[in-house]
Design a protein around this motif. Structure first.
Motif, short mmCIF file in Angstrom:
data_model
loop_
_atom_site.label_atom_id
_atom_site.label_comp_id
_atom_site.label_asym_id
_atom_site.label_seq_id
_atom_site.Cartn_x
_atom_site.Cartn_y
_atom_site.Cartn_z
N LYS A 195 -28.40 -36.50 28.92
CA LYS A 195 -27.31 -37.34 28.41
C LYS A 195 -25.98 -36.99 29.07
CE LYS A 195 -25.36 -38.24 24.01
NZ LYS A 195 -25.56 -38.27 22.57
N ASP A 198 -21.54 -40.47 25.50
CA ASP A 198 -21.81 -40.85 24.10
C ASP A 198 -21.60 -42.35 23.92
OD1 ASP A 198 -22.52 -38.41 23.11
OD2 ASP A 198 -20.43 -37.80 22.76
N ASP A 200 -19.75 -44.08 21.07
CA ASP A 200 -18.99 -44.15 19.83
C ASP A 200 -18.02 -45.31 20.00
OD1 ASP A 200 -17.55 -43.84 17.55
OD2 ASP A 200 -16.70 -41.88 18.05
N GLU A 210 -26.05 -45.13 25.37
CA GLU A 210 -25.53 -43.90 25.95
C GLU A 210 -25.82 -43.81 27.44
OE1 GLU A 210 -27.92 -41.74 23.25
OE2 GLU A 210 -26.30 -41.41 21.81
#
Lengths: 394, 83
Positions: A195, A198, A200, A210
């Motif tokens: 990853k 993020d 958000d 993501e």
């Protein structure tokens, strides 16, 4: 009674989608609030066997048309936009497989597996350094005998960690031009994901879009035999714009339904006198009908062109699909704004039957993903040579 | 006509490879012709040959190779003569 009567396929697609929508609606606020994957809704899609419906019946699916799939997007969009968008994104990938995979034995087998096991498909088309233009790649797939390997800095892979397979683009080989792309299917056990970004966001929080560094190794036969340029032009462009529009229409439709409930409740209390916002309801329903007409025309244009690769690759078709996306993504915002004026503070507040915050935030993604400015720029370029189709009968 | 098309591709095609390296039937899209550049090529051809592409020829196939472009132009010129 035969066993078939118990199978979900014996019921209409809409009935099955409505059951999924019921589950999606119950969890929609939590999915939005926590920014989590809509697990319950996607499990329900699998239980209702909705993920494989596009696969032809000969390969174990139900041969659902794009119009039927769009209708399911509309139904789910009214319940939970993130769940609906996951469904739409999955079906866009499934359309690449169904429309372009039949000439390859491996892809045909994968189609059967998709229908049988209800695999959830994800997409990895964006890449660090290309600025959102999915028709360019930097990374290149390396084919070494029977094996292909790919590393991609994928800035967005929606619900990557939940998917059973990822369809990923790259340059077709090490020496290929950025626009000479291939698409490859990698199964869950054939890749790793690290990853990098993020998710958000303001809205569409449950799609979990993501970023990851993708590293995969698979048999080389999993590369699509057709160039990605043809897949993009002949199935992805149309299915993306049409199914997304279905989701967005669903969001707007639910906002209108909430505002109508508000007006009706107020009118009942005031012995038939309509509240001041009622005129906005008439306007909102008018705009909703425009979005519906636009979407239906787009679906018909696709259905008419579907059997003809030249038509699907034509500029007039691309302009028509671009216009569906632009119009629906812009208009739903107007509709939800009107719904908010009608519901007033009860719409502005979270947790009321008339809350519209989630609708408004989810709807704002529509103009940005893919950017309407980029799409308008492409259309403007095509209009240098292409005349718009103004006839009613085509 | 072939040379003129090659000149146009060199000027506005924006290809990452020299046009002289391309065979008449080389796929221009896999050679790096973007959709934006293909419109520039169409405009230049319309200007140079004094033709207008009808809508039914504005698709990927008509511009897929130098030979395809040549065929497309000849088709239009023939239709114009017949008109």
């Amino acid at each position: 009674m035969s066993v078939v009567a118990f199978a979900p396929q014996a019921e209409s697609l809409c009935d099955r989608a409505q059951r999924v929508a019921g589950i999606a609606a119950r969890h929609a606020d939590d999915v939005d609030h926590a920014g989590r994957f809509p697990r319950e809704a996607v499990e329900a899609m699998k239980a209702e066997r909705l993920l494989g419906i596009q696969v032809p019946a000969a390969h174990g699916g139900e041969g659902a048309t794009l119009t039927e799939i769009a209708e399911i997007c509309v139904i789910l969009g009214q319940a939970c936009a993130a769940s609906a968008m996951v469904f739409a994104m999955h079906q866009i990938k499934a359309s690449s497989l169904v429309e372009h995979g039949e000439e390859s034995t491996w892809h045909t087998g994968f189609m059967r597996d998709l229908a049988k096991h209800q695999y959830l498909l994800a997409s990895a088309t964006t890449e660090g350094g290309i600025g959102g233009n999915l028709r360019n790649s930097i990374c290149a797939i390396a084919i070494d005998g029977e094996t292909c390997r790919l590393t991609k800095d994928a800035t967005v892979i929606s619900y990557a960690l939940e998917a059973d397979a990822i369809l990923i683009t790259s340059r077709a080989h090490d020496g290929a031009a950025p626009s000479d792309q291939a698409m490859t299917v990698f199964l869950k056990d054939q890749y790793t994901l690290d990853k990098t970004n993020d998710w958000d966001t303001l809205g569409m929080r449950g799609t979990c879009s993501e970023g990851f560094v993708f590293k995969g190794e698979a048999p080389a036969c999993q590369v699509f035999p057709k160039p990605f340029a043809e897949i993009a032009a002949q199935s992805m462009l149309a299915t993306s714009h049409l199914l997304w529009s279905g989701v967005w229409y669903g969001i707007a439709a639910d906002a209108v339904a909430r505002s109508q409930s508000f007006v009706r409740a107020a009118a009942r209390k005031a012995q038939g006198q309509v509240p001041p916002g009622a005129a906005h309801l008439a306007e909102a329903v008018n705009l909703l009908q425009l979005v519906k007409s636009n979407l239906l025309t787009g679906l018909k244009t696709y259905q008419d062109a579907r059997a003809n690769p030249d038509k699907l690759s034509s500029m007039s078709f691309a302009i028509a699909m671009n216009n569906v996306k632009i119009a629906s993504s812009e208009t739903i915002l107007d509709i939800i704004h009107k719904a908010l004026l009608i519901c007033g503070i009860m719409g502005y507040k979270n947790g009321t039957p008339f809350s519209l915050g989630r609708h408004l935030r989810d709807a704002h993604s529509a103009r940005l993903m893919i950017s309407n400015d980029r799409i308008l720029g492409n259309t403007a370029t095509m209009l240098l040579v292409q005349k718009p189709d103004v006839s009613l009968l085509g | 006509m072939n040379e003129t098309i090659r000149d146009i591709l060199t000027k506005v095609g924006g290809l990452p490879v020299p046009v002289t390296d391309l065979a008449d039937d080389s796929d221009l899209y896999t050679s790096g012709l973007s959709s934006f550049a293909s419109v520039q090529v169409m405009l230049a051809i319309e200007e140079k040959f004094d033709v207008e592409f009808p809508d039914n020829l504005l698709n990927r196939k008509s511009f897929a190779s130098i030979a395809a472009i040549e065929g497309t132009i000849r088709q239009i010129l023939k239709a114009q003569e017949a008109a």
